[in-house]
Write a protein that holds these residues in place. Structure first.
Motif, PDB file in Angstrom:
ATOM      1  N   GLU A 134       0.832  -1.194   0.000  1.00 47.24           N
ATOM      2  CA  GLU A 134       0.000   0.000   0.000  1.00 47.24           C
ATOM      3  C   GLU A 134       0.866   1.244   0.000  1.00 47.24           C
ATOM      4  OE1 GLU A 134      -3.500   0.239  -0.376  1.00 47.24           O
ATOM      5  OE2 GLU A 134      -2.588   2.212  -0.697  1.00 47.24           O
ATOM      6  N   HIS A 135       0.384   2.262  -0.723  1.00 50.61           N
ATOM      7  CA  HIS A 135       1.113   3.534  -0.743  1.00 50.61           C
ATOM      8  C   HIS A 135       0.572   4.512   0.283  1.00 50.61           C
ATOM      9  CE1 HIS A 135       4.136   3.173  -3.702  1.00 50.61           C
ATOM     10  NE2 HIS A 135       3.308   2.723  -4.629  1.00 50.61           N
ATOM     11  N   ASP A 136      -0.650   4.265   0.726  1.00 49.86           N
ATOM     12  CA  ASP A 136      -1.254   5.143   1.732  1.00 49.86           C
ATOM     13  C   ASP A 136      -0.585   4.859   3.076  1.00 49.86           C
ATOM     14  OD1 ASP A 136      -2.865   6.350   3.634  1.00 49.86           O
ATOM     15  OD2 ASP A 136      -4.698   6.040   2.464  1.00 49.86           O
ATOM     16  N   VAL A 137       0.417   5.679   3.398  1.00 52.04           N
ATOM     17  CA  VAL A 137       1.244   5.404   4.569  1.00 52.04           C
ATOM     18  C   VAL A 137       0.428   5.448   5.857  1.00 52.04           C
ATOM     19  CG1 VAL A 137       3.222   6.234   5.914  1.00 52.04           C
ATOM     20  CG2 VAL A 137       3.327   6.201   3.425  1.00 52.04           C
ATOM     21  N   LYS A 138      -0.550   6.366   5.876  1.00 54.40           N
ATOM     22  CA  LYS A 138      -1.375   6.476   7.082  1.00 54.40           C
ATOM     23  C   LYS A 138      -2.132   5.161   7.322  1.00 54.40           C
ATOM     24  CE  LYS A 138      -4.845   9.397   7.896  1.00 54.40           C
ATOM     25  NZ  LYS A 138      -5.666  10.435   7.267  1.00 54.40           N
ATOM     26  N   LEU A 139      -2.670   4.628   6.234  1.00 51.54           N
ATOM     27  CA  LEU A 139      -3.415   3.369   6.344  1.00 51.54           C
ATOM     28  C   LEU A 139      -2.490   2.250   6.832  1.00 51.54           C
ATOM     29  CD1 LEU A 139      -6.208   2.013   5.591  1.00 51.54           C
ATOM     30  CD2 LEU A 139      -5.106   1.311   3.472  1.00 51.54           C
ATOM     31  N   VAL A 140      -1.316   2.165   6.241  1.00 52.81           N
ATOM     32  CA  VAL A 140      -0.377   1.096   6.591  1.00 52.81           C
ATOM     33  C   VAL A 140       0.051   1.217   8.056  1.00 52.81           C
ATOM     34  CG1 VAL A 140       1.951   0.204   6.162  1.00 52.81           C
ATOM     35  CG2 VAL A 140       0.467   0.798   4.240  1.00 52.81           C
ATOM     36  N   MET A 141       0.417   2.436   8.452  1.00 55.41           N
ATOM     37  CA  MET A 141       0.926   2.619   9.806  1.00 55.41           C
ATOM     38  C   MET A 141      -0.159   2.368  10.850  1.00 55.41           C
ATOM     39  SD  MET A 141       4.042   3.055   9.463  1.00 55.41           S
ATOM     40  CE  MET A 141       5.291   3.547   8.291  1.00 55.41           C
ATOM     41  N   GLY A 142      -1.405   2.724  10.493  1.00 56.06           N
ATOM     42  CA  GLY A 142      -2.479   2.558  11.453  1.00 56.06           C
ATOM     43  C   GLY A 142      -2.968   1.124  11.565  1.00 56.06           C
ATOM     44  N   LEU A 143      -2.690   0.324  10.544  1.00 63.60           N
ATOM     45  CA  LEU A 143      -3.352  -0.966  10.428  1.00 63.60           C
ATOM     46  C   LEU A 143      -2.408  -2.142  10.667  1.00 63.60           C
ATOM     47  CD1 LEU A 143      -6.243  -1.689   9.675  1.00 63.60           C
ATOM     48  CD2 LEU A 143      -5.531  -1.821   7.297  1.00 63.60           C
ATOM     49  N   CYS A 144      -1.149  -1.997  10.210  1.00 62.26           N
ATOM     50  CA  CYS A 144      -0.286  -3.161  10.163  1.00 62.26           C
ATOM     51  C   CYS A 144       0.327  -3.494  11.520  1.00 62.26           C
ATOM     52  CB  CYS A 144       0.835  -2.936   9.151  1.00 62.26           C
ATOM     53  SG  CYS A 144       0.214  -2.822   7.480  1.00 62.26           S
ATOM     54  N   ASP A 145       0.566  -4.784  11.699  1.00 63.89           N
ATOM     55  CA  ASP A 145       1.277  -5.233  12.890  1.00 63.89           C
ATOM     56  C   ASP A 145       2.780  -5.176  12.644  1.00 63.89           C
ATOM     57  OD1 ASP A 145      -1.163  -6.322  14.429  1.00 63.89           O
ATOM     58  OD2 ASP A 145      -1.316  -7.257  12.456  1.00 63.89           O
ATOM     59  N   THR A 146       3.165  -5.531  11.427  1.00 69.28           N
ATOM     60  CA  THR A 146       4.571  -5.500  11.047  1.00 69.28           C
ATOM     61  C   THR A 146       4.668  -4.827   9.681  1.00 69.28           C
ATOM     62  OG1 THR A 146       4.749  -7.671  12.083  1.00 69.28           O
ATOM     63  CG2 THR A 146       6.655  -6.912  10.814  1.00 69.28           C
ATOM     64  N   VAL A 147       5.726  -4.108   9.461  1.00 67.02           N
ATOM     65  CA  VAL A 147       5.917  -3.448   8.177  1.00 67.02           C
ATOM     66  C   VAL A 147       7.331  -3.751   7.691  1.00 67.02           C
ATOM     67  CG1 VAL A 147       6.005  -1.241   6.949  1.00 67.02           C
ATOM     68  CG2 VAL A 147       4.309  -1.584   8.753  1.00 67.02           C
TER      69      VAL A 147
END
Lengths: 309, 257
Positions: B211-224
């Motif tokens: 995903e490019h939507d960093v806000k979505l990734v940071m808010g949702l993911c357990d690991t990045v």
């Protein structure tokens, strides 16, 4: 006798056979983007196997009724043609799946010539006559003649086409075929075994071709090792006329081509003042092919453009 | 709570001629988490998806799902083993209806053979009904707005994205790989998507998310994990990633302050 009505009846009979064969072309094209030029030969093999099966079953120690013989012989023809088509795809097309378009086209033509020659070696060069398994009855209908064989041909063709549409639209096999036709790659990423679907497409097409072979040789009471060539070209024309890749298009195109050919053959003598006779009927099919390719390359029902990304 | 590793990506390398698209990628994805994969354009994220799903063959390395090696298997067997995906540029079966698209996804979990399906005997008809029911319930699950009886190509963009997820879920995956599911979505659609992803995770399906939507990734993911030019430059929790100087350099360019 009413010539026009008579030619319409003849056209419908011829057209049903074209439609059955055209379905095989169009299904394969829809999925592989390939013109399977060996398909006409499958029709011929269907007719030949049927005749052989009839003579074996009829001359065997068992006393069978004629209808039993016909049913078994048709099933044998379908079976042999399906196996044949399966191997045609495996040998001539699958290894070239990712090759440039021209390569499988050449192997298709090669396959067609090969099958004709093998058939000539097995069944000989002479015309083979269709056995008299049933009493041919002729009915007069509004001034035109129609035989029970012709009625049977049209009836069975319609039944088969209806069942094919049902399979394509109502079963998971049909759904997998449609998905593969749209994109083999995406279909496989959704769990569809594309190779199975492709084999199946060839097998179903060959089954239809076998039946068409039996019907056409029953209609003309004759079979020959080269009968598949012109028949195949005309069915291909029918598929293009209807819009290649489109099943309903193949059916409509087949019937339409049969009608054009028959009516054309019926009147060409009058129109040219006797200069050209009804044996010019083949001209019409290819005239239609040229006209369609020039003015509407996607055919009557085809909206999908041939190239796929 | 320590979660078990469900997908193991080890030493995956892919070269196209002289171009190294991916170089020695190691990722361990734990069961039940949302694992984010981010990186600038051309970092190799989609290439990695294509390798995992069998579209490309890796030059080197392997990929295991629940300790079963799937590298180099044909795509349909990888789906069967439990990895499904969606596409960055939507790839639905456009002429088929929404419902049929999802039904195709169900095929991999069906038992009736070819002949049975064509003859439509009792068992086949029952299975067909089961497929249809399951497809309908998945369409409800992802919350399609329009009718599922219309051709997929006529659906709105957001619905097409949701339909792709439903089709992937129809294969009953253990891991679902989503390639930029929020691309082109408006804020409302993105927040609906976020809810959907959380729901999928709650239902025990592991999500691998590009995903490019960093806000979505940071808010949702357990690991990045962060890829840049085919190399994994960082892996960790969202907060670790945010403060990682390598990541900041890759995204913003220039020197680390």
């Amino acid at each position: 006798m009413d010539i026009f009505l008579q030619q319409v009846i003849n056209g419908l009979v011829l057209g049903s056979v074209y439609a059955l064969v055209a379905l095989g072309y169009t299904m394969v094209y829809g999925i592989l983007g390939l013109i399977n030029f060996a398909h006409g030969e499958v029709v011929m093999v269907g007719a030949m196997v049927f005749l052989t099966a009839v003579s074996v079953l009829g001359g065997g120690p068992l006393v069978l009724s004629n209808s039993t013989i016909i049913v078994f012989a048709v099933l044998t023809a379908i079976f042999v043609c399906s196996i044949l088509a399966f191997f045609i795809e495996r040998i001539a097309y699958r290894p070239l799946r990712n090759a440039p378009r021209l390569a499988p086209l050449i192997t298709a033509i090669g396959m067609s010539i090969l099958l004709q020659n093998i058939a000539m070696m097995i069944w000989g060069r002479q015309y083979r006559t269709f056995p008299e398994l049933f009493q041919i009855e002729s009915y007069t209908f509004a001034g035109a003649n129609v035989t029970n064989v012709q009625l049977f041909i049209v009836g069975i063709s319609i039944a088969i086409m209806a069942s094919l549409l049902a399979v394509i639209h109502l079963t998971k096999v049909g759904r997998a075929m449609r998905a593969t036709a749209e994109s083999p790659q995406i279909a496989s990423l959704m769990g569809v075994n594309v190779n199975t679907v492709i084999s199946l497409t060839f097998i179903i097409g060959a089954g239809l071709a076998a039946i068409a072979g039996v019907l056409v040789s029953a209609n003309y009471s004759i079979a020959h090792y080269s009968m598949g060539f012109i028949l195949g070209l005309k069915a291909f024309t029918a598929a293009v006329l209807g819009g290649i890749g489109n099943l309903t298009g193949a059916m409509v195109g087949g019937i339409l081509l049969g009608l054009i050919e028959s009516i054309g053959a019926g009147y060409i003598g009058d129109l040219t003042g006797g200069f050209m006779g009804s044996h010019y009927q083949d001209v019409f099919a290819f005239l239609v092919l040229i006209i369609v390719l020039v003015f509407r390359p996607t055919g009557i029902m085809g909206e999908r453009v041939a190239d796929r990304s | 709570m320590k979660k078990k590793i469900i997908a193991e990506i080890s030493d995956i390398t892919k070269t196209f001629g002289g171009l190294v698209a991916l170089s020695n990628i190691d990722l361990n994805i734990k069961g039940g988490e949302i694992f984010g994969l981010i990186g600038p354009n051309g970092a190799g994220k989609t290439t990695l998806f294509n390798i995992l799903t069998g579209m490309y063959r890796p030059t080197k390395g392997f990929f295991k799902l629940e300790d079963v090696e799937l590298t180099r298997l044909p795509p349909h067997l990888i789906v069967k083993a439990g990895l499904a995906r969606t596409f960055q540029n939507i790839r639905l079966f456009g002429t088929m209806t929404g419902l049929e698209n999802v039904m195709v996804g169900c095929h991999v979990r069906t038992n009736i053979g070819v002949v049975g399906a064509i003859l439509r005997h009792k068992g086949a008809r029952q299975e067909e009904e089961r497929i249809k029911d399951r497809a309908r319930s998945l369409i409800d699950y992802v919350g399609l707005n329009a009718s599922s009886a219309q051709a997929a190509s006529t659906l709105s963009y957001g619905d097409q994205r949701r339909l792709e997820i439903a089709r992937a879920l129809a294969t009953s995956p253990k891991v679902i790989a989503l390639d930029e599911p929020a691309a082109g979505m408006n804020p409302t659609e993105t927040s609906q998507l976020r809810e959907l992803l959380v729901k999928i995770r709650e239902d025990g399906i592991t999500i691998l998310l590009i995903e490019h939507d960093v806000k979505l990734v940071m808010g949702l993911c357990d690991t990045v994990a962060v890829l840049d030019y085919g190399i994994k430059i960082a892996e960790g929790t969202p907060s670790e990633i945010k403060s990682n100087p390598e990541v900041i350099r890759a995204y913003l360019g220039g020197d680390v302050p």
